[in-house]
Design an enzyme around this catalytic site. Structure first.
Site, PDB file in Angstrom:
ATOM      1  N   TYR A   1     -35.598  55.263  17.701  1.00 59.86           N
ATOM      2  CA  TYR A   1     -37.010  54.878  17.616  1.00 59.86           C
ATOM      3  C   TYR A   1     -37.769  54.953  18.931  1.00 59.86           C
ATOM      4  CZ  TYR A   1     -41.084  51.884  17.605  1.00 59.86           C
ATOM      5  OH  TYR A   1     -42.340  51.402  17.788  1.00 59.86           O
TER       6      TYR A   1
ATOM      7  N   CYS B   1     -40.643  48.339  27.911  1.00 60.71           N
ATOM      8  CA  CYS B   1     -41.353  48.805  29.103  1.00 60.71           C
ATOM      9  C   CYS B   1     -41.040  50.249  29.438  1.00 60.71           C
ATOM     10  CB  CYS B   1     -40.955  47.967  30.313  1.00 60.71           C
ATOM     11  SG  CYS B   1     -41.307  46.223  30.124  1.00 60.71           S
TER      12      CYS B   1
ATOM     13  N   SER C   1     -43.067  57.817  12.711  1.00 60.75           N
ATOM     14  CA  SER C   1     -41.687  57.491  13.057  1.00 60.75           C
ATOM     15  C   SER C   1     -40.653  58.256  12.230  1.00 60.75           C
ATOM     16  CB  SER C   1     -41.469  55.989  12.909  1.00 60.75           C
ATOM     17  OG  SER C   1     -42.006  55.530  11.687  1.00 60.75           O
TER      18      SER C   1
ATOM     19  N   GLY D   1     -44.809  50.725  25.913  1.00 59.42           N
ATOM     20  CA  GLY D   1     -45.440  49.430  26.115  1.00 59.42           C
ATOM     21  C   GLY D   1     -46.937  49.591  26.156  1.00 59.42           C
TER      22      GLY D   1
ATOM     23  N   ASP E   1     -37.913  57.065   6.691  1.00 63.21           N
ATOM     24  CA  ASP E   1     -38.366  56.431   7.929  1.00 63.21           C
ATOM     25  C   ASP E   1     -37.165  56.315   8.869  1.00 63.21           C
ATOM     26  OD1 ASP E   1     -40.062  55.359   9.789  1.00 63.21           O
ATOM     27  OD2 ASP E   1     -40.587  53.562   8.654  1.00 63.21           O
ATOM     28  N   ASP E   2     -37.481  56.050  10.143  1.00 61.89           N
ATOM     29  CA  ASP E   2     -36.396  56.021  11.135  1.00 61.89           C
ATOM     30  C   ASP E   2     -35.614  54.718  11.093  1.00 61.89           C
ATOM     31  OD1 ASP E   2     -38.610  54.549  12.133  1.00 61.89           O
ATOM     32  OD2 ASP E   2     -37.732  54.586  14.130  1.00 61.89           O
TER      33      ASP E   2
ATOM     34  N   ASN F   1     -37.567  47.975  33.463  1.00 60.77           N
ATOM     35  CA  ASN F   1     -37.451  48.246  32.033  1.00 60.77           C
ATOM     36  C   ASN F   1     -36.102  47.711  31.580  1.00 60.77           C
ATOM     37  OD1 ASN F   1     -36.816  51.194  30.016  1.00 60.77           O
ATOM     38  ND2 ASN F   1     -37.565  49.210  29.393  1.00 60.77           N
ATOM     39  N   GLY F   2     -36.125  46.860  30.592  1.00 53.13           N
ATOM     40  CA  GLY F   2     -34.889  46.257  30.107  1.00 53.13           C
ATOM     41  C   GLY F   2     -35.044  44.760  30.108  1.00 53.13           C
TER      42      GLY F   2
HETATM   43  P1  AMP Z   1     -40.664  46.933   9.571  1.00 51.84           P
HETATM   44  O1  AMP Z   1     -41.947  47.239   8.911  1.00 51.84           O
HETATM   45  O2  AMP Z   1     -40.656  45.578  10.209  1.00 51.84           O
HETATM   46  O3  AMP Z   1     -39.457  47.124   8.705  1.00 51.84           O
HETATM   47  O4  AMP Z   1     -40.511  47.939  10.798  1.00 51.84           O
HETATM   48  C1  AMP Z   1     -40.132  49.259  10.569  1.00 51.84           C
HETATM   49  C2  AMP Z   1     -41.057  50.184  11.248  1.00 51.84           C
HETATM   50  O5  AMP Z   1     -41.258  49.776  12.592  1.00 51.84           O
HETATM   51  C3  AMP Z   1     -40.504  51.592  11.279  1.00 51.84           C
HETATM   52  O6  AMP Z   1     -41.512  52.477  10.864  1.00 51.84           O
HETATM   53  C4  AMP Z   1     -40.107  51.824  12.723  1.00 51.84           C
HETATM   54  O7  AMP Z   1     -40.485  53.114  13.146  1.00 51.84           O
HETATM   55  C5  AMP Z   1     -40.859  50.790  13.495  1.00 51.84           C
HETATM   56  N1  AMP Z   1     -40.005  50.129  14.516  1.00 51.84           N
HETATM   57  C6  AMP Z   1     -38.685  50.011  14.555  1.00 51.84           C
HETATM   58  N2  AMP Z   1     -38.276  49.323  15.645  1.00 51.84           N
HETATM   59  C7  AMP Z   1     -39.382  48.995  16.318  1.00 51.84           C
HETATM   60  C8  AMP Z   1     -39.647  48.298  17.537  1.00 51.84           C
HETATM   61  N3  AMP Z   1     -38.662  47.800  18.261  1.00 51.84           N
HETATM   62  N4  AMP Z   1     -40.931  48.175  17.935  1.00 51.84           N
HETATM   63  C9  AMP Z   1     -41.919  48.675  17.207  1.00 51.84           C
HETATM   64  N5  AMP Z   1     -41.750  49.334  16.041  1.00 51.84           N
HETATM   65  C10 AMP Z   1     -40.498  49.497  15.592  1.00 51.84           C
END
Ligand code: AMP
Length: 512
Positions: A285, A44, A326, A70, A388-389, A145-146
């Site tokens: 992220y 949020c 990201s 969100g 990626d992050d 938020n939280g």
């Molecule tokens: P995945 O494909 O499930 O491994 O998710 C990794 C991707 O989702 C990365 O590109 C992240 O930037 C993004 N990501 C990481 N944490 C979240 C989150 N809590 N909500 C939405 N996207 C996320």
């Protein structure tokens, strides 16, 4: 919706009851939700403004800047000196609050707003915040938020004692706790209520006299104070101040309650002094890169993470390719430190929502294909480093590695600018259950094979802290909460402990 000012306790909203027919509280079903369904977890953003003639319009713009926090629903409650008004909608802020009519229905000089993304199934309008109730002292709106880690436990207690609940959000518990406090001053009632809470909360609340902000004792989720031509503002991130040309004043401190009224801005510290433990995932992220969180530019931190990653886990390659958007800042840092050129080997279609927010795995899989395309001219015949992050389920990585190979990449090395996520979040970031976290179920080589890369490396936990300007993680007093990577949860997980105990009891009962 005009909420009036008097009348019985009621929560704004009022659409139908829970679609799956589950009891709202009490019984095992509720606790199982926390273990299996993530339902009460939310991502949020919050915003509030006091004493501005265009309070609702400013709030809508502020929420628009917080949209990344969100995307499922948005709401605003305003107060016009006589009555509270509420508009709560499913969908994006730009869609929900674009027509002038909606803003016209939110008159008044003070407003609070909320954007929300809840996980599975909970898109019901009655869960959309800010929640509102008529208390004996007058109307009270709150945006949260939280995520509370004792929200279900409190809810069960309240329901057992006769409370009637209308939403499935843990935030509603806060309304009830404020309603029940017998302290004479409103601020003391509010403080009474939040003393009972465990977990993460950054709150904005509105009464007929005050705008109130609060951050949990560890300051897990962010909250900042700003000022627009002298009108005080509360917002999750500084990017919401920038968009309206407001001045950043300061971060709300961990465990601080801030009360804004005719007399100005007052600060209360109702909790015993504790070292802050803000959530490190905001930097990795969640927060927008142009925000400054806890005094640090999110963009610069992400870039530093890429730099440290390049030092810890170098790769021999022709180009650095970010996973957009990201991975962009980290890839820039990786490229600058390694000296390997940065190229856009993946182009993102900006008109598709975040992959993560698609509700089912199969749609999520499709989403990745819809969202990204290979830029063959950069990739063909090259050895590339994808940055990626974070890696959560691995869905994005699998698709993207394959896409790079299909576009003719010779070698694909994957670098993740955060440590392996081995533990779910219980504080308001949407992560899946443990068994769906790739790093919780696979070792490094297993993950590499799963995503199909030639090599895979993650930033170390100490590397994250180095990117934040520390020498490493302080093992005695960690500077942040990094539970997703370490399992070191900084608060009791009361709901979860209760659910595990219940599950063990029923297993014992089945076995006997
Ligand atoms: P995945 O494909 O499930 O491994 O998710 C990794 C991707 O989702 C990365 O590109 C992240 O930037 C993004 N990501 C990481 N944490 C979240 C989150 N809590 N909500 C939405 N996207 C996320």
């Amino acid at each position: 919706m005009d909420l009036g000012c008097d009348g019985p306790i009621s929560v704004a909203g009022g659409d139908s009851f829970r679609a799956d027919g589950e009891p709202l509280a009490g019984g095992r079903a509720d606790l199982d939700l926390d273990l299996n369904g993530d339902r009460l977890r939310e991502e949020c953003g919050v915003f509030g403004i006091y004493n501005h003639p265009e309070a609702a319009a400013i709030t809508a713009i502020g929420l628009h800047a917080l949209q990344h926090r969100g995307q499922e629903a948005a709401g605003i409650v305003s107060y016009d000196g006589r009555r509270f008004h509420s508009e709560r909608r499913l969908g994006l802020v730009g869609d929900a609050f674009s027509d002038a009519g909606v803003i016209a229905r939110l008159p008044g000089d003070s407003a609070v707003g909320h954007v929300r993304y809840s996980t599975t199934g909970e898109t019901l309008l009655r869960n959309v915040q800010p929640l509102f109730a008529e208390l004996d002292a007058g109307g009270f709106a709150v945006g949260h938020n939280g995520n509370l880690t004792n929200g279900l436990t409190l809810r069960r207690q309240l329901v057992r004692e006769g409370a009637i609940t209308q939403s499935t959000t843990d935030t509603e518990v806060i309304l009830h706790l404020v309603a029940r406090s017998r302290k004479p001053r409103f601020v003391d009632r509010f403080i009474d209520a939040i003393r009972t809470l465990e977990g993460a909360y950054s709150l904005v609340a509105l009464t007929n006299k005050k705008l109130i902000g609060a951050r949990d004792p560890l300051g897990i989720r962010p909250l900042v104070l700003g000022s627009l031509d002298g009108s005080p503002i509360l917002a999750s991130e500084t990017c919401a101040l920038d968009i309206i040309g407001a001045r950043y004043v300061r971060d709300i401190e961990n465990g601080e309650v801030i009360v804004i009224d005719e007399e100005g801005v007052q600060s209360f510290k109702p909790f015993p002094e504790m070292a802050p433990r803000p959530c490190i995932f905001e930097y990795i992220y969640f927060a927008r890169p142009d925000s400054v969180v806890g005094g640090r530019s999110v963009y610069q931190v992400r870039k530093n993470m890429g730099r440290v990653l390049a030092t810890e886990s170098p790769a021999n390659a022709d180009v650095i390719v970010p996973v957009p958007d990201s991975g962009v800042p980290a890839a820039i840092g990786f490229s600058q430190t390694s000296g390997i050129p940065y190229e856009l080997g993946i182009i993102r279609n900006h008109y598709v929502g975040r992959t993560f927010i698609q509700p089912t795995q199969s749609i999520r899989d499709q989403g990745v294909r819809m969202k990204h395309s290979a830029n063959r001219s950069v990739v063909e015949g090259k050895s590339i480093v994808l940055v990626d992050d974070s890696l959560v389920r691995g869905t994005t990585s699998v698709k993207i590695v394959q896409m790079m190979r299909d576009a003719g990449a010779k070698e694909v090395h994957f670098r993740i600018a955060s440590p392996p996520i081995t533990h779910p979040d219980y504080y308001g970031i949407d992560t899946p259950d443990r068994d769906k976290l790739l790093a919780a179920t696979h070792d490094l080589e297993g993950m590499r094979r799963y995503i199909g890369a030639d090599s895979l490396a993650f930033l170390s936990v100490d590397g994250v802290y180095r990117a934040m300007g520390f020498e490493g993680r302080d093992p005695v007093k960690p500077q942040f909460t990094d539970h997703c990577f370490t399992g070191d949860y900084p608060t009791p997980l009361t709901d979860r402990a209760g659910a595990v105990a219940q599950q063990q009891l029923s297993l014992l009962a089945e076995a006997s």
